[in-house]
Enzyme design. Sequence first.
Site, PDB file in Angstrom:
ATOM      1  CG  ASP A   1      52.208  42.990  33.493  1.00 50.74           C
ATOM      2  OD1 ASP A   1      51.200  43.692  33.551  1.00 50.74           O
ATOM      3  OD2 ASP A   1      52.273  41.842  33.994  1.00 50.74           O
TER       4      ASP A   1
ATOM      5  N   GLY B   1      37.866  29.078  31.229  1.00 48.98           N
ATOM      6  CA  GLY B   1      37.243  30.392  31.080  1.00 48.98           C
ATOM      7  C   GLY B   1      36.929  30.676  29.627  1.00 48.98           C
ATOM      8  CB  ALA B   2      36.140  28.316  26.888  1.00 49.37           C
TER       9      ALA B   2
ATOM     10  CB  ILE C   1      40.966  36.617  28.092  1.00 41.19           C
ATOM     11  CG1 ILE C   1      41.133  37.945  28.843  1.00 41.19           C
ATOM     12  CG2 ILE C   1      42.313  36.143  27.552  1.00 41.19           C
ATOM     13  CD1 ILE C   1      42.038  37.874  30.065  1.00 41.19           C
ATOM     14  N   GLY C   2      39.048  34.539  26.601  1.00 40.40           N
ATOM     15  CA  GLY C   2      38.855  33.292  25.858  1.00 40.40           C
ATOM     16  C   GLY C   2      38.352  33.571  24.452  1.00 40.40           C
TER      17      GLY C   2
ATOM     18  CG  HIS D   1      49.639  40.330  36.341  1.00 42.30           C
ATOM     19  ND1 HIS D   1      49.865  41.270  35.367  1.00 42.30           N
ATOM     20  CD2 HIS D   1      48.295  40.242  36.455  1.00 42.30           C
ATOM     21  CE1 HIS D   1      48.712  41.728  34.920  1.00 42.30           C
ATOM     22  NE2 HIS D   1      47.741  41.120  35.566  1.00 42.30           N
TER      23      HIS D   1
END
Length: 325
Positions: free
Chosen positions: A157, A9-10, A14-15, A185
């Site tokens: 979290d 998921g680069a 988030i990546g 999660h």
Amino acid sequence: MSKTITLTGAAGAIGYAALFRIASGQLLGQNEKIKLKLLEIEPALQAAEGTAMELEDSAFPLLESIDITSDANEAFDGCDVGMLIGAQPRKQGMERADLLEANGAIFKPQGEAINSHADDDVRILVVGNPANTNALIAMSNAPDVPHDRFTSMTRLDENRAVSMLARKLSVSVEDVEDLVVWGNHSPTMFPDLFNAKVNGERAADQVDLDWYENEYMPRVGKRGAAVIEARGASSAASAANAAIDHVHDWALGAEGLHSMAVRSEGQYGIEEGLISSFPVRLHSGGGYEVVEGLEINDFARSKIDITVNELKEERDAVKELGLIG
Ligand code: NAX
């Protein structure tokens, strides 16, 4: 010597937030050279190339190489640390079984690729949701890799829970210790104030129990949704930060107790085989252990049961889909 870090998921949010910090040495320390392997789906390869160009343009001394591929076997070849961030998000009208099936199509082949190609010391962190069950699918499809190498992320979290408690009590986040989140999660997770300490004293004794159950727990559990509502996009930098905390502490150790979702060996009555968040201690030379013998009162037990039951339902659903044995 260098470490190979595979990030899936680069090209995602988030990546993008994680890669520059990883390449600067914040993941494994300033003495470890890094080889990055970026896995993306075909349509996002070009965007991943763009991120790689920016990584090059940052001239990070520790960054030896960047490979970009849509082939999981290539991406996990020699992998020491796998950060599995890419996942199939829930689309409108999607049933849970469809979501689990779509993610199974991602995490089953990735587990197989890890089994065949990763380094012997591989450590895996699954971030992509549903993270615990995606980790279970990957682990189940990597029979030659020790189970304890597969983990999923509940550190965000925990960080949220620490920060909200510190604000409530007007203390620094450093005054909060051993605050661990149990279970899945998801909004059912249980932040444990009975074993947490604030300035060395039991946290649960310093708050009102009605606030704990009816304000704090829902606010921690639904923080992700609140961020989406405020920013119009999901948590990215804080998720990247937590992923870095998770891997950094696993590799280099940390003080106190932290939250990691790991395979249950039956501790605290949590069914063996589920990937559940537990209190873990992270050793300075690397590695972790689930800490046993903590106080679980009736209130905590009932909350842990709720979140663990949700994990069992997800496990049963992916079993029915043939994604795990
Ligand atoms: P984005 O949609 O920005 O990025 C996801 C990326 O993954 C996309 O670039 C997509 O092309 C890629 N991808 C999809 N399938 C892939 C595959 N088979 N192989 C490689 N790459 C693939 O999402 P982002 O905001 O980066 O979030 C990523 C995941 O983290 C989501 O599943 C999200 O729900 C999850 N989160 C988990 C958290 C946790 O605490 N465990 C918190 C943050 C986040 O919500």
